[in-house]
Design a protein around this motif. Structure first.
Motif, PDB file in Angstrom:
ATOM      1  N   ALA A   1       0.837  -1.207   0.000  1.00 42.06           N
ATOM      2  CA  ALA A   1       0.000   0.000   0.000  1.00 42.06           C
ATOM      3  C   ALA A   1       0.869   1.254   0.000  1.00 42.06           C
ATOM      4  N   HIS A   2       1.927   1.253   0.829  1.00 37.52           N
ATOM      5  CA  HIS A   2       2.857   2.384   0.837  1.00 37.52           C
ATOM      6  C   HIS A   2       3.538   2.535  -0.525  1.00 37.52           C
ATOM      7  N   HIS A   3       3.909   1.418  -1.118  1.00 34.91           N
ATOM      8  CA  HIS A   3       4.586   1.467  -2.418  1.00 34.91           C
ATOM      9  C   HIS A   3       3.689   2.094  -3.479  1.00 34.91           C
ATOM     10  N   GLN A   4       2.432   1.692  -3.493  1.00 30.95           N
ATOM     11  CA  GLN A   4       1.517   2.221  -4.497  1.00 30.95           C
ATOM     12  C   GLN A   4       1.215   3.695  -4.271  1.00 30.95           C
ATOM     13  N   ARG A   5       1.085   4.087  -3.008  1.00 30.27           N
ATOM     14  CA  ARG A   5       0.689   5.468  -2.697  1.00 30.27           C
ATOM     15  C   ARG A   5       1.854   6.445  -2.771  1.00 30.27           C
ATOM     16  N   LEU A   6       3.037   6.023  -2.297  1.00 31.10           N
ATOM     17  CA  LEU A   6       4.158   6.946  -2.135  1.00 31.10           C
ATOM     18  C   LEU A   6       5.197   6.870  -3.253  1.00 31.10           C
ATOM     19  N   ARG A   7       5.191   5.781  -4.017  1.00 30.70           N
ATOM     20  CA  ARG A   7       6.147   5.595  -5.117  1.00 30.70           C
ATOM     21  C   ARG A   7       7.593   5.830  -4.655  1.00 30.70           C
ATOM     22  N   PRO A   8       8.102   5.000  -3.756  1.00 24.76           N
ATOM     23  CA  PRO A   8       9.463   5.192  -3.242  1.00 24.76           C
ATOM     24  C   PRO A   8      10.507   4.994  -4.336  1.00 24.76           C
ATOM     25  N   ASP A   9      11.697   5.520  -4.101  1.00 23.18           N
ATOM     26  CA  ASP A   9      12.796   5.358  -5.051  1.00 23.18           C
ATOM     27  C   ASP A   9      13.499   4.018  -4.888  1.00 23.18           C
ATOM     28  N   LEU A  10      13.382   3.411  -3.704  1.00 17.41           N
ATOM     29  CA  LEU A  10      14.005   2.112  -3.447  1.00 17.41           C
ATOM     30  C   LEU A  10      13.287   1.440  -2.284  1.00 17.41           C
ATOM     31  N   VAL A  11      13.209   0.107  -2.344  1.00 18.67           N
ATOM     32  CA  VAL A  11      12.571  -0.671  -1.289  1.00 18.67           C
ATOM     33  C   VAL A  11      13.602  -1.599  -0.658  1.00 18.67           C
ATOM     34  N   VAL A  12      13.672  -1.583   0.676  1.00 17.44           N
ATOM     35  CA  VAL A  12      14.455  -2.561   1.438  1.00 17.44           C
ATOM     36  C   VAL A  12      13.449  -3.558   1.997  1.00 17.44           C
ATOM     37  N   LEU A  13      13.543  -4.821   1.581  1.00 19.68           N
ATOM     38  CA  LEU A  13      12.456  -5.779   1.768  1.00 19.68           C
ATOM     39  C   LEU A  13      12.928  -7.052   2.459  1.00 19.68           C
TER      40      LEU A  13
ATOM     41  N   ILE B   1       5.507  -5.844  -6.757  1.00 20.99           N
ATOM     42  CA  ILE B   1       6.211  -4.612  -7.125  1.00 20.99           C
ATOM     43  C   ILE B   1       6.677  -4.686  -8.573  1.00 20.99           C
ATOM     44  N   ARG B   2       7.160  -5.847  -8.989  1.00 24.53           N
ATOM     45  CA  ARG B   2       7.637  -5.995 -10.362  1.00 24.53           C
ATOM     46  C   ARG B   2       6.496  -5.916 -11.373  1.00 24.53           C
ATOM     47  N   ARG B   3       5.310  -6.368 -10.991  1.00 26.04           N
ATOM     48  CA  ARG B   3       4.163  -6.232 -11.895  1.00 26.04           C
ATOM     49  C   ARG B   3       3.792  -4.763 -12.080  1.00 26.04           C
ATOM     50  N   ARG B   4       4.088  -3.939 -11.085  1.00 22.45           N
ATOM     51  CA  ARG B   4       3.764  -2.511 -11.164  1.00 22.45           C
ATOM     52  C   ARG B   4       4.823  -1.710 -11.907  1.00 22.45           C
ATOM     53  N   GLY B   5       6.080  -2.160 -11.851  1.00 22.24           N
ATOM     54  CA  GLY B   5       7.135  -1.362 -12.471  1.00 22.24           C
ATOM     55  C   GLY B   5       8.512  -1.821 -12.039  1.00 22.24           C
TER      56      GLY B   5
ATOM     57  N   THR C   1      12.546  -8.433 -16.862  1.00 24.37           N
ATOM     58  CA  THR C   1      12.844  -7.989 -15.511  1.00 24.37           C
ATOM     59  C   THR C   1      13.959  -6.950 -15.582  1.00 24.37           C
ATOM     60  N   ARG C   2      14.188  -6.261 -14.478  1.00 30.02           N
ATOM     61  CA  ARG C   2      15.249  -5.247 -14.449  1.00 30.02           C
ATOM     62  C   ARG C   2      16.611  -5.867 -14.771  1.00 30.02           C
ATOM     63  N   THR C   3      16.899  -7.019 -14.186  1.00 29.60           N
ATOM     64  CA  THR C   3      18.197  -7.650 -14.419  1.00 29.60           C
ATOM     65  C   THR C   3      18.326  -8.119 -15.860  1.00 29.60           C
ATOM     66  N   GLU C   4      17.275  -8.695 -16.415  1.00 26.12           N
ATOM     67  CA  GLU C   4      17.309  -9.122 -17.815  1.00 26.12           C
ATOM     68  C   GLU C   4      17.569  -7.936 -18.735  1.00 26.12           C
ATOM     69  N   PHE C   5      16.918  -6.806 -18.435  1.00 27.56           N
ATOM     70  CA  PHE C   5      17.130  -5.620 -19.269  1.00 27.56           C
ATOM     71  C   PHE C   5      18.567  -5.135 -19.166  1.00 27.56           C
TER      72      PHE C   5
END
Length: 232
Positions: free
Chosen positions: A41-53, A69-73, A158-162
């Motif tokens: 919910a925070h990720h969708q609302r705030l659009r952080p620059d990086l996530v520590v998960l 998160i990857r499905r979103r971007g 994915t980001r790594t594939e790209f």
């Protein structure tokens, strides 16, 4: 970069507080979440620059959160977990994690790795479209396409594939060693050569499905290359 917003998704309050404190000392803005659903919910609302998960989370585990998160971007994600098995690392990297830190960790290392990831993801300055036969890679727009008889087909990478594809496309027909791809595309992770094999295997399947069969080839005893002759 130090004004970037960091989202920490960690269910252990003491650990979350330590990570938050070290990021704040470096000038980052920080928001925390104690479980998977709140983190998303925070990720969708705030659009952080990086996530520590963290991986072991209530509600949704870290793998499920990362996949969402990857499905979103392409928000950069660093996994922080007590799990240290290679299979756990491979799973996180396959889903699209940018880096992986194992507990117990030095908080300064987490911040350093976050800065390195942000430099890679926020510091891309090249606007040159890379072309290898039917393949086009736009590093600035983060878009890769294959031209076939029906037109341009966008690759869902994915980001790594790209990163791997863009790195190789900058030097078509050159053979890249696996270790070089690790250093260039996953420099702060503990990725193994077989991790690269997994990413390249998935990338090759996506290229083939889009009409780029034979474009990404293995070089025995070395690694991989984008075959320029195939696209001419």
């Amino acid at each position: 970069m130090n004004n970037a917003l960091i989202l920490i998704i960690e269910d252990e309050p003491e650990i979350a507080e330590i990570i938050e404190t070290y990021f704040a000392r470096e000038g980052f803005r920080v928001i925390t979440a104690g479980d998977g659903p709140i983190g998303l919910a925070h990720h969708q609302r705030l659009r952080p620059d990086l996530v520590v998960l963290d991986i072991k989370l209530p509600g949704l585990d870290g793998y499920e959160v990362l996949a969402a998160i990857r499905r979103r971007g392409d928000t950069p994600v660093i996994m922080v977990t007590a799990l240290a098995e290679d299979l756990d690392k491979l799973q996180a990297l396959r889903i699209g994690a940018d880096d992986y830190v194992v507990k117990p960790f030095n908080p300064l290392e987490v911040v350093a790795r976050a800065k390195a990831v942000l430099r890679r993801t926020m510091g891309r300055g090249s606007d040159q479209v890379l072309r290898v036969g039917p393949l086009s890679v736009d590093p600035q727009a983060y878009v890769a396409t294959i031209d076939n008889d029906t037109g341009a087909v966008a690759l869902d990478l994915t980001r790594t594939e790209f990163r791997i594809l863009a790195h190789m496309a900058a030097s078509p027909n050159r053979a890249f060693e696996r270790s070089e791809l690790v250093d260039a595309c996953l420099p702060e992770s503990e990725a193994l050569d077989r991790t690269v094999d997994s990413h390249v295997s998935n990338l090759r399947k996506k290229l083939t499905a889009a009409g780029g069969e034979g474009l990404l080839v293995g070089v025995r005893g070395v690694g991989y290359r984008l075959d320029w002759a195939h696209g001419r």
